[in-house]
Design a protein around this motif. Sequence first.
Motif, mmCIF file in Angstrom:
data_model
loop_
_atom_site.group_PDB
_atom_site.id
_atom_site.type_symbol
_atom_site.label_atom_id
_atom_site.label_comp_id
_atom_site.label_asym_id
_atom_site.label_seq_id
_atom_site.Cartn_x
_atom_site.Cartn_y
_atom_site.Cartn_z
ATOM 1 N N ASN A 722 -22.248 0.782 -93.916
ATOM 2 C CA ASN A 722 -22.307 1.741 -92.797
ATOM 3 C C ASN A 722 -21.455 2.985 -93.039
ATOM 4 N N ASP A 727 -23.285 4.618 -87.845
ATOM 5 C CA ASP A 727 -23.078 3.175 -87.879
ATOM 6 C C ASP A 727 -21.616 2.752 -87.951
ATOM 7 N N GLY B 177 -26.245 -1.344 -76.922
ATOM 8 C CA GLY B 177 -25.686 -1.052 -78.241
ATOM 9 C C GLY B 177 -24.216 -1.391 -78.235
ATOM 10 N N VAL B 186 -29.717 -1.679 -80.002
ATOM 11 C CA VAL B 186 -29.751 -3.004 -80.618
ATOM 12 C C VAL B 186 -30.805 -3.843 -79.898
ATOM 13 N N ARG B 255 -26.542 -3.687 -87.981
ATOM 14 C CA ARG B 255 -26.226 -3.317 -86.600
ATOM 15 C C ARG B 255 -26.099 -4.528 -85.686
ATOM 16 N N SER B 256 -26.760 -5.598 -86.038
ATOM 17 C CA SER B 256 -26.663 -6.798 -85.216
ATOM 18 C C SER B 256 -27.354 -7.957 -85.934
#
Lengths: 810, 279
Positions: A722, A727, B177, B186, B255-256
């Motif tokens: 990231n 991010d 998110g 997300v 991100r998840s």
Amino acid sequence: MTTTTCGPSSTAATGSAPAVTGSAPAVTGSAPVAPPGTRERTQRRVRDGLGTSADRPDGTPKVTGAFAFSSDLHDQRMLWGRTLRSPHAHARIVSIDTSAAAAMPGVVAVLLAEDVPGKATFGLEHTDQPVLARDVVRYEGEAVAIVAAEHPETALRAIRAIEVTYEPLPLLTDPAEAATTDPIHPDGNVFRTLPLRHGDVDATGDVVVEGTYEVGMQDQAFLGPESALALPSDDGGVELFISTQWLHVDRDQVAACLALPADQVHLTLGGVGGAFGAREDVSLQVHVCLLALATGRPVKMLYSRAESFLGHVHRHPARMRYRHHARRDGTLVKVEAEILLDGGAYASSSTAVLANAVCFAAGPYRVEAARIDGQVVRTNNPPCGAMRGFGVVQVCFAHEAQMDRLAAALDMDPVELRLHNALKPGDAIITGQRLTGTAPVREVIEAAMAHPLPPDPREDEPAIALPGGAGLTARREDVRRGTGIAVSIKNLMYSEGFDDYSTARVRLETSPDGEPFATVHSACAEVGQGFVTLAQQITRTALGIERVVLHAADTGVGSAGSTSASRQTWMSGGAVQLACDTVHHGLLERARGVLGVPDEPLVLEPGRVVDPATGAEVAIAQLLRAGPLEATEEHHHAPTSTLDADGQGDAHVSFAFAAHRATVDVDPDLGLVRVLQIATGQDVGRALNPRAVIGQIEGGIAQGVGLAVMEEILVEDGLVRNPSFTDYLIPTALDMPSVAATLIEQPEPGAPFGAKGVGEPPTISSTPAVVAAIRDATGKALTRVPVRAQDIAFGEAGAIPPTAGSTSAG
Amino acid sequence: MPIARPTSLDDAVAVLADDPAADVLAGGTDAMVEISFDHRRPRHVLALRRIDELRQVTTTSLGVRIGAMVTYGQIERDHATLLPGLAMASRTVGSPQIRNAGTIGGNLGTASPAGDALPWLLAMDAEVELASVRGTRRLPVAAFVTGPKRTARADDELIVAVHVPAMEGPQHTAKLGPRNAMVISVACTAVVLDTAARQVRIGMGAVGPTPLRAPDAEAAAAEAIDWDALRADGTAIAAFGQACAAAASPIDDHRSTAEYRRHAVGVLASRSLTRCLAA
Ligand SMILES: Cc1cc2nc3c(=O)[nH]c(=O)nc-3n(C[C@H](O)[C@H](O)[C@H](O)COP(=O)(O)OP(=O)(O)OC[C@H]3O[C@@H](n4cnc5c(N)ncnc54)[C@H](O)[C@@H]3O)c2cc1C
């Protein structure tokens, strides 16, 4: 003691008037500080002197966009430099073919490791990092080649045209395996092992609590990427304009790698867009100078955001195992800890970071015994080094979670437990060092707790103020509130016997309009902390004049040391004060001559020197007709010693304490958090510029909240996933809590003006306070930061039951 | 590099007819990022900003026609009553600056799985209007978005507008998110209750390669709702969330996690439905 409340958020007013932005902060009772060290003092106040919230000289330009950051540097003839970086975390370089790149029109130079004329490596404490990799790359982003071209796009194409054949090598990414894995560097895989044994290490307590904790890799996330302009100078040397934290240590490393004498390398500070530790190490300094010398032209380098993430060190990730022993009454008997820090591929300041982690592993508490084992190791992960809080952030997260566990096990109030064990002046920390200065631990805790809690949730509250914010994910009934407290101790200045000093030159003269003015020349790097303001305030107060000009920070004056370790107010502020004292002395000498009173104690007042006995006076401007007065002074702090084989010794100069109480709203189902308020008490010695202190407190808290709930460099198989602000998330205005701050002002003996450094403590205990509050709201154990949504939604329930203060809203 | 700046739609489609490889530029909030990262090197740009007719929101008896160049800021400020769900979704996009520049047409053009306008458009059964010198056509959003960042737009076609049918009934969108603002989705849900047709419809974002509907969940919820009182019991609402979670096909990324996304989209679906019913 002064109190101020400030709030970027409208949702959590604390009763007092918001302060800080724009106007003067609501700090009262902070009398201007008289400069010590001279018998004769300024009696009347000069405007914008010490103790006032004087404006920053660079404030207006920064707000209006007129301030030139180092990325704005420009020269008509300049080339653009660019770095080719390794895409592998560990690989052998089989071959490098630069012919296609070198042949491209507009490309002026392509340089490799063999083109480095001097020392092949650099580093802050151990010079183990190659300027350019020769046969092995040890982390993703390691510099392999550099180019200079007429246009930045051409430079970009040129580095892409360089053909490097890599042979991937086995990855060492688990720090726990480093010590037992084949060395990935000739200097080995262990940077430092530091055992600490204090008191009766076999002692046991009635109550024992254990825990394992983890801290992820945080980034300093400054906004101004690495950038510099280097110009070849006529004497064969180089002139470098650079945003950095320590000009002289950069100069020495550049000179060594360029095989130039230090006096042929001249550095001037470019406008710095944030630092937080990430500009302590060399990044592009040597590269840009190499290119300038190789091409005979000015060369500019400017990292992209992604490159910046790869091009500077991060905060050390930590794994920590703790065991606390206490008596039934809560008295701490022993703290045991194993601390493992991942230093990444190169040493940077790892050894000093570990020392801090070990020395402060028990926190701001009196502990009879301690057994701490710390180690920092080399891996193929990104190199880690200095970041605000420097090793203490990691252990504070662990020891504060432990204190809450212990409070739960003892069925004791967590605040009570901390007060019961709080260090006081005269106590020793676990290195055996006695606290000879101020230690208002009780005071900072009580001050943090004394702030009113944020108001109870209201029905008409905007949904955007709930966890999830703008996403409108929660309703009030989905949300639970929690509070948590954490306390920290941080050393100020460098430790372990380092003879640290700062230099300042002060010159007092009259301008053509006849007004006296002073010029302060210091190499102190202004990275946002406000030294530029403070240097003016000190000089105004010490010399009784209003006009103070700052000479550009450069290597034309002696070293000021690093802008880190919360040290510049003490070190460079002290140096400016010493230089002012000498000039002040010279002024009074001249005044005695003019007034014909060789033995009278004269007094400096704004604009004049007065003989209090007779009322006779002479203007400073008149005294300067004989010519300017100038002094250059060095300020050293009291010496420290090294740590012995048991980690014992008086290794630190001074200590600062802070307590944070966090109030959070949590949506436990979704695992989302809104930090409502941080109330803090901070030990500042004296607030020399209250608004600047509050600025440090707010900024530090933003960074602490960031580590608590979102900031992490994600590394997988040594690769950063990231490297962008898309991010790598840092708090927005909707994530920033309101801040209620109380400054505890107990002048520190031995500190110039009694002032302690204030930059780091706000970052340190704010993180564990937020996590404690989330635990309070959810009952989850949460032993790792940053706390991710899934950790709350799916996490194990913890041994830490909610405290009495917790409320369930809705 | 030529930049065409037509002031009429006809001129714009003529540019694309001439050079179908021209890059269409709306607010530039996706396009400029791609250019900065060197993922896209435009040779020829067709800038839409001067075409006033693309900036209009118009109502007809059939519904609302939203011009491709309508920004999130416009929706948020001027059309929150007319398009409540889209206004809520618009508020979640980026920062005020991004919302003043970014357009609905651009969100469709990019067709990111995390595009925040898309779940609501999908739930509304909206249709994308495309124009070229060959004529115009309308495609349902579900047919228009064919995959992650892939659409059915032909190279010479311009997105002109999106048509949203008139509909009575409450709506709610929620976007999740790891930060309270300025964050990539997300998980995201848009729930609309069509009280006339007695239908429940959901669009789910960031939990599949394209925005998804959950037909089984929708049908079961429509059955369970007492449409006269606009009420449903807790079990039915929870079941709706579970069925939506089951209909999602999320992935693990930086991100998840897939597990969390599935869980979250279910929670958001239940809550969005609850809010619609409480409204
Ligand atoms: C900081 C930041 C934050 C963001 N946050 C969010 C967010 O929270 N949620 C979200 O969904 N998005 C977000 N985005 C992405 C972006 O803002 C949206 O997708 C926006 O809707 C794009 O619209 P635009 O007008 O800027 O499109 P542009 O960037 O101009 O175009 C996007 C794409 O669509 C094509 N295109 C545009 N208009 C047309 C048309 N009329 N006909 C044919 N093709 C067309 C373009 O060629 C391009 O490929 C963010 C972007 C940034 C930079």
